[in-house]
Design a protein around this motif. Structure first.
Motif, mmCIF file in Angstrom:
data_model
loop_
_atom_site.group_PDB
_atom_site.id
_atom_site.type_symbol
_atom_site.label_atom_id
_atom_site.label_comp_id
_atom_site.label_asym_id
_atom_site.label_seq_id
_atom_site.Cartn_x
_atom_site.Cartn_y
_atom_site.Cartn_z
ATOM 1 N N LEU A 53 0.971 -1.106 -0.010
ATOM 2 C CA LEU A 53 0.141 0.105 0.099
ATOM 3 C C LEU A 53 0.820 1.117 -0.212
ATOM 4 N N ILE A 54 1.895 1.346 0.845
ATOM 5 C CA ILE A 54 2.956 2.482 0.864
ATOM 6 C C ILE A 54 3.538 2.619 -0.472
ATOM 7 N N LEU A 55 4.127 1.342 -1.167
ATOM 8 C CA LEU A 55 4.813 1.194 -2.361
ATOM 9 C C LEU A 55 3.902 1.906 -3.604
ATOM 10 N N ASN A 56 2.287 1.606 -3.317
ATOM 11 C CA ASN A 56 1.613 2.111 -4.247
ATOM 12 C C ASN A 56 1.811 3.778 -4.396
ATOM 13 N N LEU A 57 2.213 4.250 -3.690
ATOM 14 C CA LEU A 57 2.329 5.801 -3.543
ATOM 15 C C LEU A 57 3.733 6.309 -4.489
ATOM 16 N N PHE A 58 4.344 5.383 -4.638
ATOM 17 C CA PHE A 58 5.609 5.743 -5.473
ATOM 18 C C PHE A 58 5.796 4.871 -6.728
ATOM 19 N N TYR A 59 4.971 3.825 -6.807
ATOM 20 C CA TYR A 59 4.997 3.169 -8.051
ATOM 21 C C TYR A 59 3.841 2.598 -8.647
ATOM 22 N N ASP A 60 3.563 2.373 -9.948
ATOM 23 C CA ASP A 60 2.183 2.019 -10.374
ATOM 24 C C ASP A 60 2.092 0.540 -10.621
ATOM 25 N N GLN A 61 1.069 0.225 -10.298
ATOM 26 C CA GLN A 61 0.617 -1.247 -10.391
ATOM 27 C C GLN A 61 1.781 -2.210 -9.597
ATOM 28 N N ILE A 62 1.421 -2.061 -8.158
ATOM 29 C CA ILE A 62 1.882 -2.800 -7.212
ATOM 30 C C ILE A 62 0.918 -3.668 -6.833
ATOM 31 N N SER A 63 1.432 -4.923 -6.567
ATOM 32 C CA SER A 63 0.496 -6.078 -6.144
ATOM 33 C C SER A 63 1.101 -7.156 -5.319
ATOM 34 N N ILE A 64 0.292 -7.968 -4.577
ATOM 35 C CA ILE A 64 0.933 -8.883 -3.845
ATOM 36 C C ILE A 64 0.460 -10.303 -4.142
ATOM 37 N N GLN A 65 1.292 -11.334 -4.025
ATOM 38 C CA GLN A 65 0.852 -12.727 -4.361
ATOM 39 C C GLN A 65 1.693 -13.651 -3.415
ATOM 40 N N ASN A 66 0.671 -14.643 -2.915
ATOM 41 C CA ASN A 66 1.187 -15.748 -2.102
ATOM 42 C C ASN A 66 1.931 -16.527 -2.996
ATOM 43 N N HIS A 67 3.048 -17.273 -2.799
ATOM 44 C CA HIS A 67 3.857 -18.209 -3.364
ATOM 45 C C HIS A 67 2.989 -19.364 -3.348
ATOM 46 N N PRO A 68 2.728 -20.338 -4.375
ATOM 47 C CA PRO A 68 1.848 -21.476 -4.602
ATOM 48 C C PRO A 68 2.371 -22.637 -3.501
ATOM 49 N N VAL A 69 3.484 -22.629 -3.393
ATOM 50 C CA VAL A 69 4.248 -23.839 -2.517
ATOM 51 C C VAL A 69 5.023 -23.554 -1.473
#
Length: 176
Positions: A53-69
């Motif tokens: 959420l903080i990184l979204n202030l500085f960069y476009d299109q930041i997301s998070i994703q859990n690793h599958p394994v």
């Protein structure tokens, strides 16, 4: 021998209380993390989400994703992974060290009741800052990622803990 033990009794009790709390808290935390395995624990996910959420202030299109394994949550930029946040990166182990020292140092009192949440909040903000800076290093100075992660930012987060301890000992335990 008895006089030596009497002389160092406060230090011995401090060390024993510190070790007891530290080991107990880490065992409980280990059980907590193991319960969620092979997925990341909720604290790691929350810290990663807050960082993004903080990184979204500085960069476009930041997301998070859990690793599958693996029990990690990645922070992605434009769908590409930049950093992975493991359970050791969520700051909880640092909080455990902080609490072990503070609780071993003296009795519970009014000052301690407000200092503990304040210290935890300061450590949390420092840890979020660390993750955000690691993200930036990973993008802009990738050759320095290992050094900054392993040494520089580890020292950074423990410096905050040390300063909190110093603050507690020299300023807040006077006239208790």
């Amino acid at each position: 021998m008895r006089t030596i033990i009497q002389e160092f009794r406060p230090a011995i009790f401090f060390i024993l209380k510190f070790i007891a709390f530290y080991i107990s808290a880490n065992l409980l935390y280990g059980l907590f993390v193991t319960y969620w395995y092979p997925h990341p624990d909720p604290i790691t996910e929350s810290v990663t989400r807050q960082s993004s959420l903080i990184l979204n202030l500085f960069y476009d299109q930041i997301s998070i994703q859990n690793h599958p394994v693996r029990p990690t949550t990645g922070i992605l930029l434009n769908g590409q992974p930049v950093v992975s946040v493991f359970e050791g990166c969520n700051g909880l182990n640092v909080v455990i060290v902080f609490l072990a020292f503070i609780l071993a140092f003296g009795p519970l009192n009014k000052k301690l009741i407000w200092f503990i949440p304040l210290g935890i909040a300061i450590i949390h903000v420092a840890n979020l800052t660390r993750i955000i800076l690691l993200f930036a290093v990973s993008i802009h100075l990738p050759d320095y990622l290992y050094f900054t992660h392993k040494y520089l930012f580890t020292a950074f987060i423990f410096l905050f803990v040390f300063l909190l301890w110093v603050w507690w000992i020299f300023k807040l335990t006077r006239n208790s």
